[in-house]
Structures are given as structure tokens and as C-alpha cells.
Design an enzyme around this catalytic site. Structure first.
Site, mmCIF file in Angstrom:
data_model
loop_
_atom_site.group_PDB
_atom_site.id
_atom_site.type_symbol
_atom_site.label_atom_id
_atom_site.label_comp_id
_atom_site.label_asym_id
_atom_site.label_seq_id
_atom_site.Cartn_x
_atom_site.Cartn_y
_atom_site.Cartn_z
ATOM 1 N N CYS A 1 -5.461 21.379 -3.305
ATOM 2 C CA CYS A 1 -3.126 20.759 -2.927
ATOM 3 C C CYS A 1 -3.143 20.914 -4.728
ATOM 4 O O CYS A 1 -3.785 19.877 -5.263
ATOM 5 C CB CYS A 1 -2.722 19.447 -2.803
ATOM 6 S SG CYS A 1 -0.816 19.511 -2.192
ATOM 7 N N GLY A 2 -2.323 22.339 -4.923
ATOM 8 C CA GLY A 2 -2.616 22.059 -6.663
ATOM 9 C C GLY A 2 -1.077 21.563 -6.542
ATOM 10 O O GLY A 2 -1.480 20.920 -8.319
ATOM 11 N N ASN B 1 -2.650 16.729 5.183
ATOM 12 C CA ASN B 1 -1.224 17.584 5.201
ATOM 13 C C ASN B 1 -0.363 16.374 6.257
ATOM 14 O O ASN B 1 -0.888 15.268 6.931
ATOM 15 C CB ASN B 1 -0.964 19.209 6.742
ATOM 16 C CG ASN B 1 -2.205 19.594 5.388
ATOM 17 O OD1 ASN B 1 -1.673 19.550 4.424
ATOM 18 N ND2 ASN B 1 -2.887 20.651 4.956
ATOM 19 N N GLN C 1 1.956 16.149 1.681
ATOM 20 C CA GLN C 1 0.778 15.644 1.986
ATOM 21 C C GLN C 1 0.887 14.078 1.290
ATOM 22 O O GLN C 1 2.043 13.586 0.784
ATOM 23 C CB GLN C 1 0.006 16.540 0.642
ATOM 24 C CG GLN C 1 -0.107 17.567 1.789
ATOM 25 C CD GLN C 1 1.114 18.876 1.299
ATOM 26 O OE1 GLN C 1 1.594 18.457 0.290
ATOM 27 N NE2 GLN C 1 0.638 20.313 2.524
ATOM 28 N N ASN D 1 7.572 20.322 -4.093
ATOM 29 C CA ASN D 1 6.380 20.259 -1.977
ATOM 30 C C ASN D 1 6.053 17.935 -2.966
ATOM 31 O O ASN D 1 5.786 18.031 -3.490
ATOM 32 C CB ASN D 1 5.005 20.184 -3.605
ATOM 33 C CG ASN D 1 4.024 20.446 -1.703
ATOM 34 O OD1 ASN D 1 2.927 20.966 -2.707
ATOM 35 N ND2 ASN D 1 4.340 20.148 -0.688
ATOM 36 N N GLY E 1 -1.154 28.177 -3.269
ATOM 37 C CA GLY E 1 -0.105 29.353 -2.638
ATOM 38 C C GLY E 1 -0.060 30.457 -3.973
ATOM 39 O O GLY E 1 -0.008 31.481 -3.524
ATOM 40 N N ASN F 1 -3.329 29.519 5.391
ATOM 41 C CA ASN F 1 -1.349 29.144 4.458
ATOM 42 C C ASN F 1 -1.208 30.359 4.540
ATOM 43 O O ASN F 1 -2.220 31.153 4.160
ATOM 44 C CB ASN F 1 -1.762 28.049 2.805
ATOM 45 C CG ASN F 1 -2.122 26.858 3.190
ATOM 46 O OD1 ASN F 1 -1.878 25.827 3.552
ATOM 47 N ND2 ASN F 1 -3.315 26.916 3.040
ATOM 48 N N CYS G 1 4.240 25.436 -3.413
ATOM 49 C CA CYS G 1 2.372 25.379 -2.602
ATOM 50 C C CYS G 1 2.112 25.835 -4.220
ATOM 51 O O CYS G 1 1.771 27.117 -4.490
ATOM 52 C CB CYS G 1 2.438 26.508 -1.629
ATOM 53 S SG CYS G 1 0.624 26.343 -0.682
ATOM 54 N N ASN H 1 -9.201 26.045 -0.880
ATOM 55 C CA ASN H 1 -8.761 25.891 0.571
ATOM 56 C C ASN H 1 -8.100 28.063 0.788
ATOM 57 O O ASN H 1 -7.984 28.353 0.046
ATOM 58 C CB ASN H 1 -7.196 24.852 0.463
ATOM 59 C CG ASN H 1 -5.649 25.822 -0.451
ATOM 60 O OD1 ASN H 1 -6.306 26.256 -1.233
ATOM 61 N ND2 ASN H 1 -4.958 24.682 0.145
ATOM 62 N N GLU I 1 2.971 26.278 5.141
ATOM 63 C CA GLU I 1 1.841 25.632 4.786
ATOM 64 C C GLU I 1 0.918 24.924 5.924
ATOM 65 O O GLU I 1 1.720 24.745 6.915
ATOM 66 C CB GLU I 1 2.286 24.692 3.764
ATOM 67 C CG GLU I 1 2.349 24.982 2.193
ATOM 68 C CD GLU I 1 2.265 23.306 1.871
ATOM 69 O OE1 GLU I 1 0.784 22.541 2.227
ATOM 70 O OE2 GLU I 1 2.429 23.516 0.179
ATOM 71 N N HIS J 1 -6.045 30.937 2.117
ATOM 72 C CA HIS J 1 -4.593 32.006 1.850
ATOM 73 C C HIS J 1 -4.694 32.877 2.633
ATOM 74 O O HIS J 1 -5.854 33.741 2.227
ATOM 75 C CB HIS J 1 -4.172 31.701 0.644
ATOM 76 C CG HIS J 1 -3.928 30.374 0.287
ATOM 77 N ND1 HIS J 1 -2.470 29.898 0.441
ATOM 78 C CD2 HIS J 1 -4.664 29.278 -0.428
ATOM 79 C CE1 HIS J 1 -2.810 27.911 -0.178
ATOM 80 N NE2 HIS J 1 -4.058 27.671 -0.506
HETATM 81 N N1 LIG Z 1 -1.566 23.069 3.045
HETATM 82 C C1 LIG Z 1 -2.522 23.048 2.017
HETATM 83 C C2 LIG Z 1 -2.703 21.475 1.620
HETATM 84 C C3 LIG Z 1 -1.520 21.930 0.033
HETATM 85 C C4 LIG Z 1 -1.396 22.747 -0.652
HETATM 86 C C5 LIG Z 1 -0.303 23.184 -1.230
HETATM 87 N N2 LIG Z 1 0.622 21.492 -0.909
HETATM 88 C C6 LIG Z 1 -0.107 23.281 -2.801
HETATM 89 O O1 LIG Z 1 0.479 22.127 -3.538
HETATM 90 O O2 LIG Z 1 -1.553 23.679 -3.158
HETATM 91 C C7 LIG Z 1 -3.557 22.925 3.211
HETATM 92 O O3 LIG Z 1 -4.131 23.312 4.157
HETATM 93 O O4 LIG Z 1 -4.783 23.950 2.339
#
Ligand SMILES: N[C@H](CCC[C@H](N)C(=O)O)C(=O)O
Length: 267
Positions: A73-74, A64, A46, A13, A210, A180, A207, A147, A198, A149
């Protein structure tokens, strides 16, 4: 205006990280999209913008690939912790704490939230098992880990057409801020495999949020015990969580290259 950046990734990622502490690097949605473009830009899932912050080592802003600015974003948190040495990172999704040891970078993501307005949903539903379905994907669990999910557990991950169902669910009116989409298969008493569509970026190799949301939902349903190994296409993350506690995610971060570019080249 020339700007420096670092290209990094967390299990594939990938991110363009711009350290704007002490200088203004104006990023608009259009510029973020242009930088993220894999043909005409630098290319990333991202764009990560670092700014000075009161009460934290720095503030991390997340855009994004579609240009939308989001809360958390973890995988990027681990990359930024490794790149800068920051241990208290402020984000729109909350203040997080980072640590590093031989196991990798560990991020304390804070506590998950389960209220329908916290996700958010457009109206009140049981977020532990949503009474709605999408082409056979049923009983999803909605979790906010900074965020939004939704998590579905399926018997065979490869049987799910995530490229078709992902965008359909991401844009469903039930999710006023979109969502997500996580599709998981339990593979053992403390392990699962996961694919994520995502919000604002589509299918990614990993993710972090996620993985956290999916591990939390699986523990809540008694499907696995913690610590949970979450296997994504890009590799494994470890997630620790017990009800009432904050989530701790551990995994790698990789620096690929540093570069410079003209901001005006991106609109
Ligand atoms: N697409 C996610 C942001 C990036 C999360 C993902 N890249 C991670 O590592 O957590 C959102 O719109 O909430």
C-alpha cells in the site's frame, strides 16, 4: 482489550494505523472489515497493523476494507514512515525504503515485475498489452508493484464508467488474486490523470501503488517521460522510474487524529 490507533491519509486514501509492536493485537478479516466500516466502525480504506520485524524498522501489514490481507500500500507506506520515522519497512510485497525531505515522503518501492506469473494471471498472456477487453477497455498493461495492477489508457477519463467496470475487472477469472483497476488519461509529456478501483476497497481518492503501476506502464509505452506527475482525485504524486531501476514515489502524508477503542467492539 483497549487499543490505540492513528487515523491518517495519503491524498484522501485513508487508514486506521494500529501500532502493535511489543503487544499482540489480534486482527482477523472480520475485525478488519468491522473497523473499516464507515457507519458502524472507525472507517478507512485500509487497516494498517504495525509489528516488530527482524532486518527492518518494522513490518507493515495491510487489510483492505473487505478484510482481505494484501501485499502493499503505497499511500500507507508514506503515512507510516511519517508517523514512526521508520526508514526500512517490511511488507508482504517486499522490503521498502523511505526518506523525507521538503518535497514530502519518498518511498523506494523496489522494481516492478511484468511476468504473467508475477502479476499473477491465470494463464500466459502478453502483460505489456493484454489481448482481452472489457466493454471498450482494451490493451491493458498488467504490472506488479508488490501488488497486482491492470492499467488502461483512455482518451477521456470521464467517459469511463469505472464504478461498473472496476468490480467486473477486479473479479475477472483472469486474475486469480483479483486486481487493482487503473484508468488513466495522458495529459502532457510527463503528466497523467488517474482513477483507481482498488481491489478490496473500491473507488478511492488516491492509490499509491496504482500511481506507480500506471507511471511505469506509461513510460514503457513511451506515452510519458519521467518524473511523472500522477493527478488523482485526492491530489498529485510524483513517480520516478527508468527500465531496470526501482520505482520511487513522492507525496504527502497526513495525520488526522489519534484515538482509542475496545477491540471487542469489532467482533
Ligand atoms: N487495494 C490494494 C491495497 C491498497 C493499495 C493502495 N491504497 C495504495 O495506496 O497503494 C490491493 O488490494 O492491492
Amino acid at each position: 482489550m483497549r487499543f490505540a490507533f492513528d487515523k491518517m491519509h495519503g491524498l484522501g486514501n485513508d487508514f486506521v494505523v494500529i501500532d502493535a509492536r511489543g503487544r499482540d493485537v489480534p486482527i482477523t478479516a472480520a475485525r478488519a472489515r468491522a473497523i473499516a466500516d464507515r457507519q458502524t466502525g472507525i472507517g478507512c480504506d485500509q487497516l494498517i497493523l504495525l509489528e516488530s520485524a527482524d532486518g527492518a524498522d518494522l513490518r507493515m501489514r495491510i487489510f483492505n476494507a473487505d478484510g482481505g490481507e494484501v501485499e502493499q500500500c503505497g499511500n500507507a507506506l508514506r503515512c507510516v514512515a511519517q508517523l514512526t520515522g521508520a526508514r526500512r519497512i517490511d511488507t508482504a510485497g517486499g522490503l521498502v525504503k523511505a526518506g523525507a525531505d521538503e518535497a514530502g515522503i519518498t518511498i523506494d518501492m523496489g522494481a516492478p515485475r511484468f511476468g504473467w506469473e508475477d502479476i499473477p494471471l491465470a494463464y500466459a498472456l502478453d502483460t505489456a498489452s493484454l489481448p482481452v477487453g472489457w466493454d471498450g477497455l482494451e490493451q491493458g498493461a498488467a504490472v506488479n508493484v508488490g501488488n497486482p495492477h491492470i492499467v488502461f489508457f483512455v482518451p477521456r477519463l470521464e467517459a469511463i464508467d469505472i464504478e461498473r467496470l472496476g468490480p467486473t475487472i477486479e473479479h475477472d477469472p483472469l486474475f486469480p488474486e483479483r486486481v487493482n483497476v487503473n484508468i488513466a488519461e495522458v495529459t502532457g509529456p510527463a503528466s497523467l490523470t488517474l482513477r483507481v478501483w482498488e481491489r478490496g476497497a473500491g473507488l478511492t481518492r488516491a492509490c499509491g501503488t496504482g500511481a506507480c503501476a500506471t507511471a511505469v506502464a506509461a513510460i514503457r509505452r513511451g506515452l510519458v517521460q519521467w518524473p511523472v506527475t500522477v493527478s488523482l482525485p485526492g491530489g498529485d504524486l510524483r513517480v520516478d522510474w527508468a527500465p531496470g531501476e526501482s520505482i520511487r514515489m513522492t507525496g504527502p502524508a497526513a495525520h488526522v487524529f489519534s484515538g482509542e477503542a475496545e477491540l471487542e467492539a469489532f467482533g
